[in-house]
Design an enzyme around this catalytic site. Structure first.
Site, PDB file in Angstrom:
ATOM      1  N   HIS A   1     -39.473  16.038 -31.194  1.00 14.83           N
ATOM      2  CA  HIS A   1     -39.354  14.583 -31.268  1.00 14.83           C
ATOM      3  C   HIS A   1     -38.478  14.051 -30.137  1.00 14.83           C
ATOM      4  O   HIS A   1     -38.764  13.013 -29.539  1.00 14.83           O
ATOM      5  CB  HIS A   1     -38.771  14.162 -32.625  1.00 14.83           C
ATOM      6  CG  HIS A   1     -39.748  14.248 -33.760  1.00 14.83           C
ATOM      7  ND1 HIS A   1     -40.180  15.441 -34.284  1.00 14.83           N
ATOM      8  CD2 HIS A   1     -40.398  13.269 -34.463  1.00 14.83           C
ATOM      9  CE1 HIS A   1     -41.032  15.202 -35.274  1.00 14.83           C
ATOM     10  NE2 HIS A   1     -41.185  13.898 -35.402  1.00 14.83           N
TER      11      HIS A   1
ATOM     12  N   HIS B   1     -32.562  18.341 -37.445  1.00 19.85           N
ATOM     13  CA  HIS B   1     -32.352  19.275 -36.343  1.00 19.85           C
ATOM     14  C   HIS B   1     -30.859  19.465 -36.132  1.00 19.85           C
ATOM     15  O   HIS B   1     -30.057  18.567 -36.420  1.00 19.85           O
ATOM     16  CB  HIS B   1     -32.969  18.740 -35.042  1.00 19.85           C
ATOM     17  CG  HIS B   1     -34.415  19.062 -34.877  1.00 19.85           C
ATOM     18  ND1 HIS B   1     -34.867  20.313 -34.503  1.00 19.85           N
ATOM     19  CD2 HIS B   1     -35.519  18.295 -35.018  1.00 19.85           C
ATOM     20  CE1 HIS B   1     -36.190  20.294 -34.429  1.00 19.85           C
ATOM     21  NE2 HIS B   1     -36.613  19.084 -34.745  1.00 19.85           N
TER      22      HIS B   1
ATOM     23  N   ASP C   1     -30.242  21.602 -30.783  1.00 21.68           N
ATOM     24  CA  ASP C   1     -31.688  21.419 -30.600  1.00 21.68           C
ATOM     25  C   ASP C   1     -31.969  20.143 -29.799  1.00 21.68           C
ATOM     26  O   ASP C   1     -32.792  20.135 -28.878  1.00 21.68           O
ATOM     27  CB  ASP C   1     -32.400  21.313 -31.954  1.00 21.68           C
ATOM     28  CG  ASP C   1     -32.207  22.541 -32.812  1.00 21.68           C
ATOM     29  OD1 ASP C   1     -31.773  23.569 -32.273  1.00 21.68           O
ATOM     30  OD2 ASP C   1     -32.480  22.464 -34.019  1.00 21.68           O
TER      31      ASP C   1
END
Length: 435
Positions: free
Chosen positions: A321, A364, A368
């Site tokens: 994302h 996350h 990350d």
């Protein structure tokens, strides 16, 4: 015309000044002779391109043309001396530049990378002049609208200056196929990773300063995806209206596909524990290969988004994302005019708020997101630096390490100008409004 009694190549600045006054260009004596110390030899090498471009920068078209004609007459009268000096009279008469005899070093050619001079036939292509680049990228002449004779493994590929960029739709189609294949491969790897997700009872969430300090916001991840959707709509509008939409879309596909291909390897090699106890993640087996393919197709068709009903586990290193948010933001800011401050501000806010919402949802780890942002921005900047400066032409190593980049960008000369037009014939007022 007294200065013509001596050999032109032996003229000093005063004699060149006398010639300029005799030809009716006395107003340029200060610029050419006093400021730039033009002597007889440099006068023979002077071209119309030199007159137009920096550092001279003449702006009166009539004077430029009349002075260019006078220079050509002078060059015709001194062809023998020009050849002795290593100047090509034919190129000088056509407004060209220097062709250095016995030039050593790299040359760009037009035949599968064979190092040679471009032929006269190759210098005339579709009625437009061409030039060859020699010795570290110095052009043989710099007139606008020229084509570039260059070495590339694609065979006969000619460079177009900005304003004559070839859309090369077939390459854009290949880039689209590439990114779709990578997305499909990523979906399949996510299915494999889900089967290997660590057991939460044995491997609890790892310590994370941000996740430990900020309470989870349940709706935050949906907001992050909403930010990504808005950026998608903005970039689709830019692609629709941008004059060089094919090149933009090709670059977007190639960069997005490359980053997600790297993500496939990182999340397959390293399986991190689930970042939050709210995630109901457990190792899930999908049976045979056909079952895995069906699950991968569901992820691929839903673009891996929770808004489309897709829920995945284990794909943490690194955040996909964040990659999408950051890549779209950089494309919006790169391919819109610098004066569009409002659009740029909105784009950056969507990018940064989207990242914050990913972390606030505890979907996350912080590392990350950080790694995803860093890799995406570095790859975008490296790609565009190479494309805008054409640095890869001077480095064989770059062509070896980035063959796909060399293939897609071989006919794009320099930065892509931010020009817009309406791609349809109707309505007519839109065509006249946008261009």
């Amino acid at each position: 015309m007294a200065p013509l009694e001596a050999s032109v190549s032996s003229w000093n600045c005063k004699q060149v000044a006398g010639w300029l006054r005799a030809e009716g260009f006395g107003e340029y004596v200060q610029l050419l002779c006093t400021q730039h110390r033009l002597d007889g030899t440099s006068l023979l090498a002077l071209t119309e391109a030199d007159l137009r471009g920096p550092p001279l920068g003449l702006t009166v078209l009539g004077d430029i043309k009349r002075l260019a004609l006078a220079l050509r007459r002078l060059q015709r009268q001194n062809q023998a001396r020009m050849e002795e000096l290593g100047l090509d009279p034919a190129d000088e008469l056509s407004g060209g530049g220097l062709v250095v005899s016995g030039t050593r070093g790299p040359e760009w050619s037009c035949n599968n990378g064979v190092q040679r001079r471009c032929s006269r036939a190759e210098r005339s292509y579709n009625g437009v002049s061409e030039f060859c680049v020699r010795d570290g990228g110095r052009p043989a002449h710099g007139t606008e609208g020229l084509l570039l004779c260059q070495a590339h493994a694609n065979g006969w590929s000619r460079q177009h200056m900005a304003g004559r960029l070839d859309p090369e739709l077939w390459k854009t189609v290949l880039a689209s196929v590439y990114v779709m294949i990578v997305f499909g491969f990523t979906s399949f790897v996510m299915v494999i990773v889900h089967e290997r997700v660590p057991d939460m009872r044995t491997y609890p969430p790892l310590p994370d300063i941000f996740l430990d300090s900020v309470p989870r916001i349940p709706w935050a991840f949906a907001m992050a995806e909403a930010c990504g959707m808005i950026l998608c709509y903005i970039i689709l509008l830019i692609l629709l209206l941008h004059k060089h939409r094919s090149i933009l879309f090709r670059r977007l596909c190639s960069l997005m596909g490359t980053v997600f291909l790297l993500r496939c390897f990182t999340m397959f090699v390293t399986s991190l524990s689930v970042p939050g106890l709210h995630l109901k993640c457990a190792s899930k087996m999908y049976g045979d290969t056909w079952g895995k393919m069906q699950r991968a197709l569901a992820i691929w068709s839903g673009f891996g988004m929770t808004l489309t009903g897709v829920h995945t586990c284990g794909d943490y290193m690194f955040s996909g994302h964040t990659v999408v948010l950051t890549m779209l933001n950089f494309f919006v800011t790169e391919y819109t005019p610098r004066s569009w401050n409002l659009i740029h501000t909105i784009s950056w806010l969507l990018n940064l708020f989207g990242i914050f919402f990913i972390l606030a949802a505890h979907e996350h780890y912080s590392i990350d997101v950080f790694i995803a942002f860093y890799i995406t921005t570095r790859l975008f900047l490296y790609y565009h630096t190479l494309a805008n400066t054409r640095a890869y032409h001077q480095s064989r190593r770059a062509r070896i390490w980035f063959p796909m980049f060399s293939f897609f960008e071989c006919n794009v000369n320099g930065p892509v100008p931010n020009q817009y037009n309406w791609p349809f014939d109707r309505p007519a007022f839109m065509k006249s409004l946008i261009g």
